[in-house]
Design an enzyme around this catalytic site. Structure first.
Site, PDB file in Angstrom:
ATOM      1  N   SER A   1       0.833  -1.203   0.000  1.00  0.00           N
ATOM      2  CA  SER A   1       0.000   0.000   0.000  1.00  0.00           C
ATOM      3  C   SER A   1       0.872   1.260   0.000  1.00  0.00           C
ATOM      4  O   SER A   1       1.753   1.399  -0.853  1.00  0.00           O
ATOM      5  CB  SER A   1      -0.965  -0.050   1.188  1.00  0.00           C
ATOM      6  OG  SER A   1      -1.968   0.925   1.091  1.00  0.00           O
TER       7      SER A   1
ATOM      8  N   ASP B   1     -10.065  -4.144  -5.781  1.00  0.00           N
ATOM      9  CA  ASP B   1      -9.454  -3.456  -4.645  1.00  0.00           C
ATOM     10  C   ASP B   1     -10.074  -2.064  -4.549  1.00  0.00           C
ATOM     11  O   ASP B   1      -9.880  -1.233  -5.433  1.00  0.00           O
ATOM     12  CB  ASP B   1      -7.939  -3.362  -4.848  1.00  0.00           C
ATOM     13  CG  ASP B   1      -7.194  -2.749  -3.680  1.00  0.00           C
ATOM     14  OD1 ASP B   1      -7.842  -2.140  -2.809  1.00  0.00           O
ATOM     15  OD2 ASP B   1      -5.957  -2.861  -3.646  1.00  0.00           O
TER      16      ASP B   1
ATOM     17  N   HIS C   1      -7.579  -5.341  -0.400  1.00  0.00           N
ATOM     18  CA  HIS C   1      -6.369  -4.523  -0.403  1.00  0.00           C
ATOM     19  C   HIS C   1      -5.194  -5.166   0.335  1.00  0.00           C
ATOM     20  O   HIS C   1      -4.119  -4.585   0.376  1.00  0.00           O
ATOM     21  CB  HIS C   1      -6.696  -3.158   0.230  1.00  0.00           C
ATOM     22  CG  HIS C   1      -5.635  -2.129   0.044  1.00  0.00           C
ATOM     23  ND1 HIS C   1      -5.179  -1.727  -1.202  1.00  0.00           N
ATOM     24  CD2 HIS C   1      -4.923  -1.392   0.950  1.00  0.00           C
ATOM     25  CE1 HIS C   1      -4.248  -0.805  -1.060  1.00  0.00           C
ATOM     26  NE2 HIS C   1      -4.066  -0.581   0.245  1.00  0.00           N
TER      27      HIS C   1
END
Length: 267
Positions: A95, A217, A245
């Site tokens: 991320s 996502d 995610h």
């Protein structure tokens, strides 16, 4: 300062193997990698750590001034690399950590020799010609909700971020991780994350890079993966057979396979 204690640094795996550095995202800690790490340790030296303010890090080292920018988190990475005297390490960032890795690799050439980005996003806000997944109003509402009731926000948003509603235990784990983070620190990290724009940094990436996206996502839609891949010269894009995610939790086997294939091709 004891960097290893500050960032709760942990080293496992093959002492002579190429170093793989696993970096967590917002509201998480190194425990998020526990299902992928076993596939790496046979042939690689694996370094996990917590950013200051997360997990088992030294919370007394946290300052809003430093960690209100992704550069502060990149300094954590560089200082861990220097403390361990890492050379040519493979940085795996989940991320927002993918963008932290971009900044760290530029700040300390030679320390990071390759990168794998798991569900990366250089900018979360939609703009003309770019889809980040959220309008500016969406982000404002998200941050307002987080700041007014962090625990409530965590309970509502973590399962959405995780996806996989048929496996509620995954959403609960992410909820627990979010709720374990100090709310004041989380508020700053959230603003740092969701208001960041690292798009211009991508073109300066000079190391081999793997971009790993999920098939669905809500935080980093497929358009974002395509954008990151297109912006980093010579990068490789892999779409994991995974939703949500956090594929290192929801699809650890697929995540590990993609990483190992990338690592083999670096040899």
């Amino acid at each position: 300062m004891d960097i290893r204690r500050r960032n709760n640094v942990r080293i496992t795996g093959a002492a002579q193997g190429r170093v793989v550095m696993l970096a967590h995202g917002f509201g998480c800690d190194q425990n998020m990698w526990r299902l992928v790490e076993p596939a790496l340790v046979e042939h690689h030296r694996v370094v996990t750590f917590d950013y200051v303010g997360s997990g088992g890090s030294d919370l007394s080292a946290w300052t809003e001034e430093r960690y209100s920018s992704l550069h502060g988190y990149a300094r954590d990475v560089v200082e861990v690399c220097e403390e361990l005297d890492l050379r040519d390490a493979v940085f795996v960032g989940h991320s927002v950590s993918a963008m932290v890795g971009v900044l760290a690799a530029e700040a300390a050439p030679g320390r990071i020799g390759a990168m794998a980005m798991v569900a990366p996003s250089p900018c979360y806000v939609d703009e003309e010609g770019y889809r980040g997944g959220f309008t500016r109003e969406d982000i404002g509402e998200l941050l307002d909700s987080l700041e007014s009731n962090y625990l409530g926000w965590s309970s509502a948003m973590a399962p959405v971020i995780m996806g996989n509603p048929e496996r509620p235990e995954l959403g609960q784990e992410l909820t627990n991780s979010f709720c374990a983070t100090d709310p004041d620190i989380a508020r700053v990290f959230a603003r740092t994350t969701f208001l960041s724009d690292s798009r211009e940094d991508l073109a300066r990436v000079k190391v081999p890079t793997l971009v790993m996206e999920c098939s669905e996502d809500v935080i980093a839609p497929r358009e974002v993966g395509a954008y990151v891949h297109g912006a980093i010269p010579g990068s490789r894009l892999v779409t994991l057979d995974a939703t949500g995610h956090c594929p290192q939790l929801s699809a650890p086997e697929a995540t590990a396979r993609a990483l190992l294939d990338f690592l083999r091709n670096l040899q």
